[in-house]
Design a protein around this motif. Structure first.
Motif, PDB file in Angstrom:
ATOM      1  N   SER A 163       0.839  -1.202   0.000  1.00  0.00           N
ATOM      2  CA  SER A 163       0.000   0.000   0.000  1.00  0.00           C
ATOM      3  C   SER A 163       0.873   1.250   0.000  1.00  0.00           C
ATOM      4  O   SER A 163       1.991   1.240   0.515  1.00  0.00           O
ATOM      5  CB  SER A 163      -0.919   0.013   1.224  1.00  0.00           C
ATOM      6  N   CYS A 164       0.359   2.305  -0.599  1.00  0.00           N
ATOM      7  CA  CYS A 164       0.987   3.629  -0.562  1.00  0.00           C
ATOM      8  C   CYS A 164      -0.135   4.643  -0.405  1.00  0.00           C
ATOM      9  O   CYS A 164      -1.296   4.357  -0.725  1.00  0.00           O
ATOM     10  CB  CYS A 164       1.768   3.925  -1.843  1.00  0.00           C
ATOM     11  N   GLY A 165       0.189   5.806   0.078  1.00  0.00           N
ATOM     12  CA  GLY A 165      -0.856   6.804   0.229  1.00  0.00           C
ATOM     13  C   GLY A 165      -0.299   8.189   0.467  1.00  0.00           C
ATOM     14  O   GLY A 165       0.920   8.384   0.560  1.00  0.00           O
ATOM     15  N   ILE A 166      -1.210   9.152   0.546  1.00  0.00           N
ATOM     16  CA  ILE A 166      -0.864  10.523   0.897  1.00  0.00           C
ATOM     17  C   ILE A 166      -1.306  10.739   2.342  1.00  0.00           C
ATOM     18  O   ILE A 166      -2.500  10.706   2.656  1.00  0.00           O
ATOM     19  CB  ILE A 166      -1.560  11.550  -0.023  1.00  0.00           C
ATOM     20  N   SER A 181      -6.165   5.101   8.324  1.00  0.00           N
ATOM     21  CA  SER A 181      -7.440   5.641   8.793  1.00  0.00           C
ATOM     22  C   SER A 181      -7.552   7.147   8.594  1.00  0.00           C
ATOM     23  O   SER A 181      -8.654   7.704   8.652  1.00  0.00           O
ATOM     24  CB  SER A 181      -7.633   5.301  10.281  1.00  0.00           C
ATOM     25  N   GLU A 182      -6.401   7.823   8.357  1.00  0.00           N
ATOM     26  CA  GLU A 182      -6.417   9.276   8.186  1.00  0.00           C
ATOM     27  C   GLU A 182      -5.831   9.727   6.854  1.00  0.00           C
ATOM     28  O   GLU A 182      -5.678  10.927   6.621  1.00  0.00           O
ATOM     29  CB  GLU A 182      -5.641   9.941   9.326  1.00  0.00           C
ATOM     30  N   ALA A 183      -5.503   8.782   5.989  1.00  0.00           N
ATOM     31  CA  ALA A 183      -4.851   9.135   4.720  1.00  0.00           C
ATOM     32  C   ALA A 183      -5.787   9.914   3.809  1.00  0.00           C
ATOM     33  O   ALA A 183      -6.978   9.627   3.720  1.00  0.00           O
ATOM     34  CB  ALA A 183      -4.374   7.872   4.014  1.00  0.00           C
ATOM     35  N   GLY A 184      -5.214  10.902   3.117  1.00  0.00           N
ATOM     36  CA  GLY A 184      -5.995  11.636   2.130  1.00  0.00           C
ATOM     37  C   GLY A 184      -6.176  10.838   0.854  1.00  0.00           C
ATOM     38  O   GLY A 184      -7.149  11.013   0.128  1.00  0.00           O
ATOM     39  N   ALA A 207      -9.494  15.227  -0.321  1.00  0.00           N
ATOM     40  CA  ALA A 207      -9.144  16.035  -1.486  1.00  0.00           C
ATOM     41  C   ALA A 207      -8.612  15.136  -2.598  1.00  0.00           C
ATOM     42  O   ALA A 207      -8.156  14.018  -2.352  1.00  0.00           O
ATOM     43  CB  ALA A 207      -8.088  17.068  -1.102  1.00  0.00           C
ATOM     44  N   THR A 208      -8.679  15.610  -3.818  1.00  0.00           N
ATOM     45  CA  THR A 208      -8.141  14.860  -4.948  1.00  0.00           C
ATOM     46  C   THR A 208      -6.619  14.813  -4.870  1.00  0.00           C
ATOM     47  O   THR A 208      -5.994  15.573  -4.126  1.00  0.00           O
ATOM     48  CB  THR A 208      -8.553  15.507  -6.276  1.00  0.00           C
ATOM     49  N   PHE A 209      -6.025  13.898  -5.636  1.00  0.00           N
ATOM     50  CA  PHE A 209      -4.565  13.836  -5.697  1.00  0.00           C
ATOM     51  C   PHE A 209      -4.128  14.059  -7.135  1.00  0.00           C
ATOM     52  O   PHE A 209      -4.883  13.819  -8.084  1.00  0.00           O
ATOM     53  CB  PHE A 209      -4.021  12.522  -5.131  1.00  0.00           C
ATOM     54  N   SER A 210      -2.894  14.514  -7.289  1.00  0.00           N
ATOM     55  CA  SER A 210      -2.397  14.933  -8.594  1.00  0.00           C
ATOM     56  C   SER A 210      -1.695  13.802  -9.327  1.00  0.00           C
ATOM     57  O   SER A 210      -1.359  12.767  -8.746  1.00  0.00           O
ATOM     58  CB  SER A 210      -1.413  16.102  -8.424  1.00  0.00           C
ATOM     59  N   ARG A 211      -1.429  14.021 -10.612  1.00  0.00           N
ATOM     60  CA  ARG A 211      -0.659  13.058 -11.395  1.00  0.00           C
ATOM     61  C   ARG A 211       0.742  12.910 -10.815  1.00  0.00           C
ATOM     62  O   ARG A 211       1.285  11.798 -10.737  1.00  0.00           O
ATOM     63  CB  ARG A 211      -0.598  13.530 -12.853  1.00  0.00           C
ATOM     64  N   ALA A 212       1.331  14.010 -10.378  1.00  0.00           N
ATOM     65  CA  ALA A 212       2.674  13.958  -9.782  1.00  0.00           C
ATOM     66  C   ALA A 212       2.667  13.110  -8.513  1.00  0.00           C
ATOM     67  O   ALA A 212       3.610  12.350  -8.253  1.00  0.00           O
ATOM     68  CB  ALA A 212       3.177  15.363  -9.491  1.00  0.00           C
ATOM     69  N   GLU A 213       1.625  13.248  -7.713  1.00  0.00           N
ATOM     70  CA  GLU A 213       1.527  12.443  -6.492  1.00  0.00           C
ATOM     71  C   GLU A 213       1.337  10.969  -6.825  1.00  0.00           C
ATOM     72  O   GLU A 213       1.913  10.093  -6.166  1.00  0.00           O
ATOM     73  CB  GLU A 213       0.379  12.959  -5.623  1.00  0.00           C
ATOM     74  N   LEU A 214       0.545  10.676  -7.854  1.00  0.00           N
ATOM     75  CA  LEU A 214       0.361   9.289  -8.290  1.00  0.00           C
ATOM     76  C   LEU A 214       1.691   8.695  -8.746  1.00  0.00           C
ATOM     77  O   LEU A 214       2.014   7.543  -8.422  1.00  0.00           O
ATOM     78  CB  LEU A 214      -0.669   9.216  -9.416  1.00  0.00           C
ATOM     79  N   ASP A 215       2.466   9.477  -9.498  1.00  0.00           N
ATOM     80  CA  ASP A 215       3.785   9.001  -9.937  1.00  0.00           C
ATOM     81  C   ASP A 215       4.678   8.702  -8.730  1.00  0.00           C
ATOM     82  O   ASP A 215       5.432   7.718  -8.738  1.00  0.00           O
ATOM     83  CB  ASP A 215       4.453  10.050 -10.835  1.00  0.00           C
TER      84      ASP A 215
END
Length: 238
Positions: A163-166, A181-184, A207-215
């Motif tokens: 798993s990975c997340g913001i 439990s608190e990841a954006g 909130a949404t995440f960006s293409r850069a964050e996905l990369d």
């Protein structure tokens, strides 16, 4: 700072103990931090009815969580008389993921069932189940090859998941429950040893995440899967 104190690109400690049950054709106990999953492989010299006379083997999976795997007791699904939608979704994911690394012609008309039972949950149970499930599958296939039942190795590559997340506005690898439990943004990546993508499950929790964050998440997933596959190799060799 992550709750665990880990770096953003750091896996939890990973330990895989093999041959932990006496009856299964393959078994392991995988520990990813405080998430512990027992994975067993059962070999049957038959396939489901829809696969008969196809010349193809089948790999499937079942998943369950023990009542006190979490902070409060969960009622056994057998007592409720049905599996939850979450359980069904996870076990289908495990089966799909493992089949992606199998040459079903080489396996022949036989079925291997991977059972994944969560003993203790602290986030990432489906990823640990896939990673440990592959080890149990590898051990079962090794026995098939040792007896001469199959001549060609049907496992085409390692399969692992992470798993990975913001979290806290930054990309992090291998979320534990406090982060999950608190990841954006929360995502699961299933990959092969050669870096091929099998499946990505991801969603924004706020909130949404960006293409850069996905990369960035994908970069971290590659790091994490590489570490998990190293642990798989060490477990099999040991």
């Amino acid at each position: 700072m992550r709750p665990s104190g880990r770096n953003t690109d750091q896996l939890r400690s990973v330990a895989i103990e093999t041959n932990v049950t006496m009856h299964a054709e393959g078994s392991c106990l995988i520990k990813c931090g405080n998430t512990h999953v027992l994975c067993t492989a059962t070999l049957e010299e038959k396939v489901p009815p829809f696969m008969r006379n196809s010349g193809l083997g089948w790999v499937t999976a079942e998943y369950g969580m023990l009542p006190r795997a979490t902070t409060s007791r969960n009622r056994r699904e057998a007592a409720a008389g049905k599996q939850s939608g979450r359980t069904q979704e996870i076990q289908r994911l495990i089966g799909r993921s493992l089949r992606a690394g199998v040459d079903r012609v080489a396996l022949g008309e036989r079925q291997i069932t991977i059972d994944c039972d969560v003993i203790q949950a602290d986030g990432g149970t489906r990823c640990a189940s896939i990673t440990g499930g592959w080890v149990a599958l590898r051990l079962a296939v090794n026995k098939l090859m040792a007896t001469g039942a199959i001549k060609t190795d049907p496992l085409t590559d390692h399969v692992a998941a992470v798993s990975c997340g913001i979290y806290g506005g930054q990309a992090v690898l291998d979320l534990d429950y406090a982060e999950d439990s608190e990841a954006g943004t929360d995502a699961n990546f299933v990959m092969t040893g050669k870096g091929g993508l099998i499946e990505i499950q991801g969603s924004a929790e706020g909130a949404t995440f960006s293409r850069a964050e996905l990369d960035k998440l994908l970069d971290y997933a590659e790091i994490g899967v590489a570490g998990l596959i190293a642990a798989q190799k060490a477990a099999i060799a040991g």
